[in-house]
Write an enzyme that holds these catalytic residues in place. Sequence first.
Site, PDB file in Angstrom:
ATOM      1  CG  ASP A  99      -2.278   0.738   1.214  1.00 33.36           C
ATOM      2  OD1 ASP A  99      -2.096   1.909   0.282  1.00 33.36           O
ATOM      3  OD2 ASP A  99      -2.689   0.608   2.362  1.00 33.36           O
ATOM      4  CB  ALA A 100       3.657   2.381  -2.148  1.00 34.03           C
ATOM      5  CE  LYS A 101      -4.113   4.778  -0.336  1.00 36.97           C
ATOM      6  NZ  LYS A 101      -3.040   4.353   0.734  1.00 36.97           N
ATOM      7  NE  ARG A 102       6.395   4.602  -3.748  1.00 41.63           N
ATOM      8  CZ  ARG A 102       6.332   4.777  -2.061  1.00 41.63           C
ATOM      9  NH1 ARG A 102       5.353   5.150  -1.342  1.00 41.63           N
ATOM     10  NH2 ARG A 102       6.908   4.084  -0.797  1.00 41.63           N
TER      11      ARG A 102
END
Lengths: 276, 276
Positions: free
Chosen positions: B91-94
């Site tokens: 869950d990095a929302k890159r």
Amino acid sequence: MTKAQLFDQIKQKKSYLCVGLDTDIQKIPQHLLVEKDPIFEFNRQIIDATHQFAVAYKPNIAFYEAMGAKGWESLQKTMEYIPKECFTIADAKRGDIGNTSGLYARAFFDKNSSGLDFDSVTVAPYMGADSVTPFLDFPNKWVILLALTSNGGSKDFQNLRLEDNKQLFEEVIRKSQEWATDEQLMYVVGATKADMLTHIRTLAPEHFLLVPGVGAQGGSLEEVSKYGMNSHCGLLVNSSRGIIYASTDKDFAKVAGEEAQKVQVEMEKYLNLYLS
Amino acid sequence: MTKAQLFDQIKQKKSYLCVGLDTDIQKIPQHLLVEKDPIFEFNRQIIDATHQFAVAYKPNIAFYEAMGAKGWESLQKTMEYIPKECFTIADAKRGDIGNTSGLYARAFFDKNSSGLDFDSVTVAPYMGADSVTPFLDFPNKWVILLALTSNGGSKDFQNLRLEDNKQLFEEVIRKSQEWATDEQLMYVVGATKADMLTHIRTLAPEHFLLVPGVGAQGGSLEEVSKYGMNSHCGLLVNSSRGIIYASTDKDFAKVAGEEAQKVQVEMEKYLNLYLS
């Protein structure tokens, strides 16, 4: 770093150049691969050769994360090596819900927690106010919000027309000014065309703009400077590949320094011409 | 992991629970702080206690990055410890321009490069197509695109009306289906209301949805299941704090296991009722 301190640096170095440390183990000169930490060694030599001509450094965090924990160590050493007068940008394009953005703030701003102490971080706006505001709790630290990026995909959503006929990126610039002042908020603006820059200056007259896409990506530094500069310069113009990979031979640092100097000389001219 | 393999896991465990490993050094039980790597030790015990009841684990990368290089080592050890049959979500929302998103893909998908080998990564859509597609070059790896998030700030941009009266998040769901099929693309949908889920299912009938905001954040698992489930389940419902911090005492792992089991039992009921 405060806005006034940043402007002081710009006047002192006669430059608003930001050097992008997009350091890729697959692209750096071969002879560095024998070093214990080739990424840091490359950055060290680039910083030595360019820091007279640059006011800011911007490591793109993806390049370090791609190497895992080792990459973070290289990043930390690089940050410690950058001269203290330079403005530092974690180009991370983060953004998460409130308490989690607070942790990203610790990651990039809180040396005791992560070992890193950047002046600023780039943030993606999609999740709205509470994804941005936790970064602003750190005094003299900056959010650089993605507004209009320079990649092909930027048109997919950023240029969508809203019901009031504004484009999405314009609403991002408008709305975000409710969250912070130009003392803590900058925008990423990948615009290099005169009319677009003039328009953005009507939306954010006082803010610093971080402008990528000049140099290797082909934008015109003169257009950016003529139409984007304000009374405290208000521009940080980034060049990554055009400087750091100008030579991939043993002379890479020397050539990078020469390229940085060329840009600085041009910027000095524009500061004399366009600083209002 | 393929979509069919994920559905097999769901049927086998009678669960579509995702456990969020939002492991904060400031929140874990005090007695773990004497361990060499308290973060990993906490995760190890949580995984031992919950893996019978969970099909997926989702470390939020912010929690690890906040600890710098050390945090990445804890993350790497955690990833190695998660049982191979479980689906893993970074869950990095890159999201960055094409070649840089390629490096983020290396960071989360390429074990030889970064030490990490997740099945999927969460991605922010603001930068458009080329910020998403580099992740899809990895076979059987997934992009989980932010569509409608559950935080307060989501309304700032995600619910903006476009000129054709659609909301921005609807256009994100529509447009992104040009880039990938439901075999490599999921959506983050922080919706727990019946009408909204029904509507989203008209936009993305076949896709898996990752639904946060159930449990500690207060959404109803029954509503989500009734209106969100499709013929291959199509749901991963995340709980973080409600499970991992259910107790902050020495019995934390046992209590976390009990909480996970409660959710699993409820999910088994909904699978029997609503799997179409």
